[in-house]
Write a protein that holds these residues in place. Structure first.
Motif, PDB file in Angstrom:
ATOM      1  N   LEU A   1      56.049   1.197  -5.699  1.00 35.68           N
ATOM      2  CA  LEU A   1      56.233   2.552  -5.172  1.00 35.68           C
ATOM      3  C   LEU A   1      55.469   2.752  -3.865  1.00 35.68           C
ATOM      4  O   LEU A   1      55.964   3.388  -2.936  1.00 35.68           O
ATOM      5  CB  LEU A   1      55.803   3.590  -6.200  1.00 35.68           C
ATOM      6  N   TYR A   2      54.266   2.202  -3.776  1.00 30.68           N
ATOM      7  CA  TYR A   2      53.492   2.300  -2.541  1.00 30.68           C
ATOM      8  C   TYR A   2      54.165   1.529  -1.412  1.00 30.68           C
ATOM      9  O   TYR A   2      54.170   1.969  -0.269  1.00 30.68           O
ATOM     10  CB  TYR A   2      52.069   1.794  -2.735  1.00 30.68           C
ATOM     11  N   LEU A   3      54.737   0.387  -1.729  1.00 30.49           N
ATOM     12  CA  LEU A   3      55.445  -0.393  -0.721  1.00 30.49           C
ATOM     13  C   LEU A   3      56.683   0.356  -0.221  1.00 30.49           C
ATOM     14  O   LEU A   3      56.944   0.412   0.982  1.00 30.49           O
ATOM     15  CB  LEU A   3      55.835  -1.764  -1.266  1.00 30.49           C
ATOM     16  N   VAL A   4      57.435   0.951  -1.143  1.00 33.03           N
ATOM     17  CA  VAL A   4      58.617   1.729  -0.762  1.00 33.03           C
ATOM     18  C   VAL A   4      58.199   2.920   0.112  1.00 33.03           C
ATOM     19  O   VAL A   4      58.846   3.214   1.128  1.00 33.03           O
ATOM     20  CB  VAL A   4      59.397   2.198  -2.010  1.00 33.03           C
ATOM     21  N   THR A   5      57.127   3.578  -0.250  1.00 31.21           N
ATOM     22  CA  THR A   5      56.626   4.702   0.539  1.00 31.21           C
ATOM     23  C   THR A   5      56.216   4.240   1.934  1.00 31.21           C
ATOM     24  O   THR A   5      56.512   4.904   2.932  1.00 31.21           O
ATOM     25  CB  THR A   5      55.441   5.380  -0.164  1.00 31.21           C
ATOM     26  N   PHE A   6      55.556   3.087   2.022  1.00 35.87           N
ATOM     27  CA  PHE A   6      55.163   2.554   3.319  1.00 35.87           C
ATOM     28  C   PHE A   6      56.381   2.244   4.184  1.00 35.87           C
ATOM     29  O   PHE A   6      56.421   2.596   5.363  1.00 35.87           O
ATOM     30  CB  PHE A   6      54.302   1.299   3.144  1.00 35.87           C
ATOM     31  N   VAL A   7      57.385   1.606   3.608  1.00 38.00           N
ATOM     32  CA  VAL A   7      58.583   1.256   4.374  1.00 38.00           C
ATOM     33  C   VAL A   7      59.305   2.520   4.849  1.00 38.00           C
ATOM     34  O   VAL A   7      59.725   2.605   6.015  1.00 38.00           O
ATOM     35  CB  VAL A   7      59.512   0.342   3.546  1.00 38.00           C
ATOM     36  N   LEU A   8      59.453   3.514   3.977  1.00 37.50           N
ATOM     37  CA  LEU A   8      60.092   4.778   4.385  1.00 37.50           C
ATOM     38  C   LEU A   8      59.294   5.480   5.477  1.00 37.50           C
ATOM     39  O   LEU A   8      59.874   6.000   6.435  1.00 37.50           O
ATOM     40  CB  LEU A   8      60.248   5.703   3.178  1.00 37.50           C
ATOM     41  N   SER A   9      57.987   5.490   5.340  1.00 32.93           N
ATOM     42  CA  SER A   9      57.139   6.143   6.343  1.00 32.93           C
ATOM     43  C   SER A   9      57.222   5.426   7.683  1.00 32.93           C
ATOM     44  O   SER A   9      57.313   6.065   8.732  1.00 32.93           O
ATOM     45  CB  SER A   9      55.682   6.175   5.872  1.00 32.93           C
ATOM     46  N   LEU A  10      57.193   4.111   7.649  1.00 34.91           N
ATOM     47  CA  LEU A  10      57.269   3.343   8.890  1.00 34.91           C
ATOM     48  C   LEU A  10      58.626   3.527   9.568  1.00 34.91           C
ATOM     49  O   LEU A  10      58.702   3.736  10.780  1.00 34.91           O
ATOM     50  CB  LEU A  10      57.005   1.860   8.618  1.00 34.91           C
ATOM     51  N   TYR A  11      59.697   3.484   8.799  1.00 34.88           N
ATOM     52  CA  TYR A  11      61.034   3.703   9.356  1.00 34.88           C
ATOM     53  C   TYR A  11      61.144   5.103   9.960  1.00 34.88           C
ATOM     54  O   TYR A  11      61.681   5.277  11.065  1.00 34.88           O
ATOM     55  CB  TYR A  11      62.099   3.500   8.277  1.00 34.88           C
ATOM     56  N   SER A  12      60.631   6.108   9.256  1.00 40.04           N
ATOM     57  CA  SER A  12      60.662   7.482   9.761  1.00 40.04           C
ATOM     58  C   SER A  12      59.853   7.602  11.045  1.00 40.04           C
ATOM     59  O   SER A  12      60.267   8.286  11.990  1.00 40.04           O
ATOM     60  CB  SER A  12      60.112   8.448   8.722  1.00 40.04           C
ATOM     61  N   LEU A  13      58.704   6.951  11.094  1.00 41.29           N
ATOM     62  CA  LEU A  13      57.863   6.981  12.285  1.00 41.29           C
ATOM     63  C   LEU A  13      58.581   6.363  13.479  1.00 41.29           C
ATOM     64  O   LEU A  13      58.575   6.919  14.581  1.00 41.29           O
ATOM     65  CB  LEU A  13      56.549   6.249  12.025  1.00 41.29           C
ATOM     66  N   ILE A  14      59.239   5.246  13.271  1.00 38.13           N
ATOM     67  CA  ILE A  14      59.972   4.592  14.356  1.00 38.13           C
ATOM     68  C   ILE A  14      61.118   5.480  14.843  1.00 38.13           C
ATOM     69  O   ILE A  14      61.335   5.636  16.044  1.00 38.13           O
ATOM     70  CB  ILE A  14      60.477   3.211  13.905  1.00 38.13           C
ATOM     71  N   GLU A  15      61.844   6.074  13.913  1.00 37.91           N
ATOM     72  CA  GLU A  15      62.946   6.966  14.298  1.00 37.91           C
ATOM     73  C   GLU A  15      62.438   8.190  15.058  1.00 37.91           C
ATOM     74  O   GLU A  15      63.053   8.626  16.034  1.00 37.91           O
ATOM     75  CB  GLU A  15      63.732   7.401  13.063  1.00 37.91           C
ATOM     76  N   ALA A  16      61.326   8.762  14.616  1.00 40.64           N
ATOM     77  CA  ALA A  16      60.776   9.933  15.302  1.00 40.64           C
ATOM     78  C   ALA A  16      60.286   9.564  16.697  1.00 40.64           C
ATOM     79  O   ALA A  16      60.477  10.326  17.651  1.00 40.64           O
ATOM     80  CB  ALA A  16      59.640  10.541  14.488  1.00 40.64           C
ATOM     81  N   ALA A  17      59.676   8.402  16.833  1.00 40.12           N
ATOM     82  CA  ALA A  17      59.173   7.979  18.132  1.00 40.12           C
ATOM     83  C   ALA A  17      60.306   7.663  19.108  1.00 40.12           C
ATOM     84  O   ALA A  17      60.163   7.876  20.308  1.00 40.12           O
ATOM     85  CB  ALA A  17      58.262   6.760  17.965  1.00 40.12           C
ATOM     86  N   ARG A  18      61.427   7.184  18.602  1.00 43.81           N
ATOM     87  CA  ARG A  18      62.571   6.842  19.456  1.00 43.81           C
ATOM     88  C   ARG A  18      63.371   8.056  19.904  1.00 43.81           C
ATOM     89  O   ARG A  18      64.103   7.990  20.880  1.00 43.81           O
ATOM     90  CB  ARG A  18      63.519   5.910  18.707  1.00 43.81           C
ATOM     91  N   THR A  19      63.248   9.149  19.197  1.00 45.49           N
ATOM     92  CA  THR A  19      64.035  10.349  19.490  1.00 45.49           C
ATOM     93  C   THR A  19      63.446  11.085  20.686  1.00 45.49           C
ATOM     94  O   THR A  19      62.236  11.268  20.761  1.00 45.49           O
ATOM     95  CB  THR A  19      64.046  11.280  18.261  1.00 45.49           C
TER      96      THR A  19
ATOM     97  N   GLY B   1      50.252   9.329  10.206  1.00 50.93           N
ATOM     98  CA  GLY B   1      49.246   9.488   9.151  1.00 50.93           C
ATOM     99  C   GLY B   1      49.769   9.043   7.800  1.00 50.93           C
ATOM    100  O   GLY B   1      49.068   8.372   7.036  1.00 50.93           O
ATOM    101  N   GLY B   2      51.014   9.394   7.497  1.00 49.98           N
ATOM    102  CA  GLY B   2      51.612   8.977   6.239  1.00 49.98           C
ATOM    103  C   GLY B   2      51.770   7.473   6.141  1.00 49.98           C
ATOM    104  O   GLY B   2      51.596   6.883   5.072  1.00 49.98           O
ATOM    105  N   THR B   3      52.091   6.836   7.261  1.00 49.82           N
ATOM    106  CA  THR B   3      52.231   5.390   7.267  1.00 49.82           C
ATOM    107  C   THR B   3      50.890   4.715   6.997  1.00 49.82           C
ATOM    108  O   THR B   3      50.806   3.769   6.215  1.00 49.82           O
ATOM    109  CB  THR B   3      52.810   4.915   8.619  1.00 49.82           C
ATOM    110  N   VAL B   4      49.828   5.222   7.614  1.00 50.99           N
ATOM    111  CA  VAL B   4      48.493   4.658   7.387  1.00 50.99           C
ATOM    112  C   VAL B   4      48.053   4.862   5.933  1.00 50.99           C
ATOM    113  O   VAL B   4      47.538   3.951   5.290  1.00 50.99           O
ATOM    114  CB  VAL B   4      47.477   5.276   8.374  1.00 50.99           C
ATOM    115  N   VAL B   5      48.278   6.057   5.414  1.00 49.75           N
ATOM    116  CA  VAL B   5      47.889   6.355   4.033  1.00 49.75           C
ATOM    117  C   VAL B   5      48.656   5.481   3.042  1.00 49.75           C
ATOM    118  O   VAL B   5      48.079   4.929   2.099  1.00 49.75           O
ATOM    119  CB  VAL B   5      48.111   7.859   3.722  1.00 49.75           C
ATOM    120  N   SER B   6      49.957   5.324   3.261  1.00 51.83           N
ATOM    121  CA  SER B   6      50.740   4.524   2.320  1.00 51.83           C
ATOM    122  C   SER B   6      50.411   3.034   2.441  1.00 51.83           C
ATOM    123  O   SER B   6      50.437   2.319   1.443  1.00 51.83           O
ATOM    124  CB  SER B   6      52.238   4.770   2.528  1.00 51.83           C
TER     125      SER B   6
END
Length: 104
Positions: free
Chosen positions: A14-32, A54-59
């Motif tokens: 679950l922590y790995l899934v959260t990390f992957v979702l957070s990282l993907y979201s971060l990349i998408e937000a940064a690209r927009t 912050g969520g990516t670091v925490v996860s």
């Protein structure tokens, strides 16, 4: 003893899934582009990038076994971005008449 190992493995997944979702979201937000966020009545790009970073670091810390205290908040922020914000701001990119596959 077996149940403890199973639940430990389950939480690590679950922590790995959260990390992957957070990282993907971060990349998408940064690209927009930044103007896309207020144009669709969403919070600013800086706020979303900060929350998702912050969520990516925490996860990542939770996955590495350091602390899992705020991991649920990281998951919530990533899901809100992916389900609500990202589809809204992607509508701006689709409004251009550059072709059926996007602007390039």
């Amino acid at each position: 003893m077996y149940a403890v190992g199973f639940f430990d493995l389950l939480f690590r997944v679950l922590y790995l899934v959260t990390f992957v979702l957070s990282l993907y979201s971060l990349i998408e937000a940064a690209r927009t582009p930044a103007p896309a966020f207020p144009a669709m009545d969403k919070q600013t790009k800086g706020l979303w990038v900060g929350l998702l970073a912050g969520g990516t670091v925490v996860s990542l810390a939770a996955f590495l076994g350091m602390s899992a205290f705020l991991t649920i908040l990281a998951l919530i922020a990533a899901l809100i971005f992916l389900i609500d914000v990202r589809p809204a701001i992607r509508q701006i990119g689709r409004s251009g008449g550059d072709g059926p596959y996007g602007s390039w």
